[in-house]
Scaffold this motif. Structure first.
Motif: not given
Length: 724
Positions: A270-276, A291-304, A331-335
């Motif tokens: 699971v990959e989590v991308l956060l806008s905010g 709770l999620w960060c205890a088991v995984g990572t959060v990346l910034a949401l970008e089109e690339r 950037p979110l509109a680009d996504v």
């Protein structure tokens, strides 16, 4: 439309000697009580009372309904009730005997317990008119937990494909809601539930996330449990499935974090991308983020992120849901543009939206946007949309059906608080139109039967026709009124058209009406209680005088349906428009609506720059108020409203779409259906709602190849299917 009804995760935990209970011996199961919390009886506060044992001993578990368990199951149906199996309470039945007695019981023995699964045709689910049951499962699991505890899991998924918009489903404790909510109404219902203390925001968020996972498994069974495993258990696949979760800055993003955690727990990558910004998340969303960060990572949401690499198994759009109030930008509109571009169409087959596709206004189904990239609006196109408690107006209006894909409605336990509020917009279907759901709704399916013995007890419809070569539309309207059950129907036409009409009409009578004075004389017959004007009528001065005479011949109980050319006449004469009254029903298509109400139509057609955007339902309410009568605005989602603001939507969209209604004359038949209902005594709003639903149902029953003349001939079978 698909309804997914899901309940419960962990029904309760109890300490027990699980090792001695599950020691390889032949387990027996009996039911000393049952979950009866949805039956409306005095057992509403009872708990789960099971006896699990064998010849040597019995283990008696009484799990009281607590604050966590109660909201989960209080809409539950009897689960393996003693009465259903016709044995005394407390009597132990061997599981193999139980399985052999009932073909809808399947049993799987597991190392840590056993599962019982009910399939196909449980006795308390009555198959009702207007729907086909695809699958129905009731499952609970008994498991050894950590530290020697006994865990009881109860899940109840219910999948129904409806042959009509929303049919009349009768189950114990489960209802198909026909309310269409706005985003503000949904927030208010959730807040009422939280304020009551019965649930918390975190519990609702957990249920929502679990419902999304359930819907994913239902849509793509190959991603879910093997046959016989407990519902809610995804297969541990050592990362062979990959999910990308797009989380937004509000509580919709919190739902996304729950989905991510649940999928991660069962072995998905699971990959989590956060806008905010995480610190700015609402409290409950921030809790699930942590709770999620205890088991995984959060990346910034970008089109690339989406420009390279393999596609994920599933993408979950948890960006905005019903909370979007302004166009997506930056950037979110680009996504969103990336997802929507033609070369990225492959995303749609893997996209799951939480509540509503991001970019859509939940109240109107319109895309909120200031700019359009190469003709593509910034909006997610989903294969599957999972919304909670009730459909929203935006799911059936505007671009909603095209962007939502398949719509799933998941119950998260908000029914009591929804029922305590008045909702002004409803989907039209048998439950809505024939079951007296609305307190002032005057018609029931029984009222479509004929119990009196004189034709004029069921009214007399007068349909005005055009001249020679222009009578076909009026004849189709007349036939529609007659099939709907009007006691008598007459076509009034100029003298020159009498022979043409007489050659093609039998049960429908003819009358010479060449001028307004002829019409006035005809209306001295008090038995004529309904007029239908417009189909094939013409727009010359003679026809304008006929419309004026009809409106001026107002009397108690006399109704008028105005369609087609009559609407054009009204749009050209403000004084004539002012004569409309509450006994009238207007039935415009989009072009006629724009001519009648240019300012309202311009507002509806203007770009949606902010939310909640002006919707088709808003426009019809405003137009009905301006006209002072009932207005029916045709379309895939036909919207009907009266001057008081009551509104119904006959939404034949998604799997219920009837594109073959786009045929010449179909609207003329609809006018006849409405006139027939009015003649029989229905109030204008009820007549328009019932007729619109029956009209589309006739088309759906006939299927491809439909022409307008077929619609009246299909109606008798549709009425028989309703039990008339």
């Amino acid at each position: 439309m698909i309804l997914w009804y899901s309940e419960g995760v962990v029904a309760g935990l109890a300490r027990a000697d699980a090792d001695s209970l599950f020691d390889g011996r032949n387990e027996n199961l009996a039911v000393a009580d049952f979950i009866g919390l949805g039956s409306g009886d005095d057992r509403r506060d009872c708990g789960l009372d099971l006896i699990v044992g064998n010849d040597d001993f019995q283990f008696h578990l009484r799990q009281k309904v607590d604050d966590v368990f109660g909201p989960t199951v209080k809409f539950g149906m009897p689960l393996l009730a003693a009465e259903a199996f016709d044995f005394d309470n407390g009597e132990a039945l061997d599981a193999d005997i139980l399985q052999s007695l009932f073909d809808f019981i399947e049993l799987e023995r597991l190392d840590d317990g056993f599962d019982l699964l009910q399939r196909s045709g449980p006795p308390w689910l009555r198959s009702c008119r207007g729907q086909t049951i695809i699958d129905r499962q009731e499952q609970f699991s008994v498991r050894k937990g950590q530290g020697g505890s006994l865990e009881i899991y109860h899940r109840r998924p219910l999948v129904v494909r409806l042959d009509a918009t929303l049919g009349d489903l009768e189950t114990r404790g489960a209802e198909i809601m026909t309310e269409l909510l706005t985003a503000a109404q949904m927030r208010a219902i959730e807040q009422d539930a939280i304020s009551s203390g019965a649930v918390t925001g975190l519990l609702l968020m957990e249920r929502a996330g679990q419902a999304v996972v359930d819907a994913i498994v239902a849509e793509w069974p190959e991603l879910g449990p093997s046959r016989g495993r407990a519902a809610g258990y995804l297969t541990h696949d050592q990362g062979s499935h990959r999910a990308v979760i797009l989380c937004g800055p509000g509580n919709n993003g919190g739902d996304g974090f729950v989905v991510a955690r649940l999928l991660k727990k069962v072995g998905w990558t699971v990959e989590v991308l956060l806008s905010g910004d995480p610190p700015k998340l609402p409290h409950d969303a921030r809790h699930n983020h942590d709770l999620w960060c205890a088991v995984g990572t959060v990346l910034a949401l970008e089109e690339r992120f989406f420009q390279d690499g393999p596609l994920a198994t599933i993408y979950v759009d948890a960006l905005f849901g019903t909370g979007l109030s302004r166009p997506v930008s930056g950037p979110l509109a680009d996504v969103l543009h990336h997802f929507a571009r033609a070369d990225s169409a492959q995303y749609r087959d893997r996209m799951v939206s939480v509540d509503i596709p991001s970019g859509l206004c939940a109240d109107s189904g319109r895309v909120l946007t200031k700019t359009v990239d190469a003709g593509i609006p910034p909006c997610v196109q989903a294969h599957l949309t999972v919304t909670f408690d009730s459909p929203k107006c935006g799911h059936v209006l505007g671009d909603g059906p095209a962007n939502c894909g398949r719509l799933v409605i998941a119950d998260i336990g908000l029914q009591p608080w929804r029922e305590s509020r008045t909702v002004a917009t409803c989907l039209i279907g048998p439950e809505r139109t024939f079951a007296d759901v609305r307190p002032d709704f005057p018609f029931d399916v029984d009222d479509l039967r004929k119990t009196r013995d004189h034709k004029y007890d069921y009214g007399h419809v007068l349909v005005l026709s055009g001249g020679v070569g222009r009578g076909g539309a009026a004849r189709m309207a007349a036939r529609g009124a007659l099939r709907m059950g009007a006691g008598a129907v007459t076509v009034g036409c100029p003298p020159s058209a009498l022979i043409e009409n007489a050659a093609q009409l039998n049960a429908v009578m003819l009358r010479r009406i060449g001028s307004a004075s002829d019409l006035t004389a005809a209306l001295e017959d008090s038995r004529i209680n309904t007029l239908c004007l417009g189909p094939g009528l013409g727009t010359a001065p003679r026809e304008a005088a006929l419309v004026a005479a009809a409106l001026e011949a107002r009397k108690p109980g006399r109704r008028i349906v105005l369609d087609a050319d009559a609407l054009t006449i009204l749009s050209q004469d403000a004084a004539l428009f002012a004569k409309l009254h509450d006994g009238c029903v207007l039935t415009p298509h989009a072009g006629e609506f724009a001519r009648l109400f240019p300012a309202i139509a311009a507002r509806l057609d203007a770009p949606a720059l902010t939310g909640p955007a002006y919707s088709k339902a808003d426009a019809v309410r405003d137009a009905a108020k301006q006209a002072g009568c009932v207005l029916l605005f045709k379309g895939a989602a036909t919207v009907i409203a009266d001057a008081s603001g009551q509104c119904g939507i006959s939404a034949f969209v998604y799997d219920d779409a009837v594109p073959w209604l786009a045929t010449a004359g179909a609207g003329d038949v609809l006018s006849g259906f409405i006139a027939g209902m009015l003649a029989r005594g229905a109030e204008p709003l009820a007549a328009a709602e019932i007729a619109a639903w029956l009209h589309a149902t006739c088309a759906r029953s006939f299927g491809p190849g439909l022409i307008a003349e077929d619609l009246p001939d299909v109606l008798p079978q549709v009425l028989r299917d309703l039990g008339v």
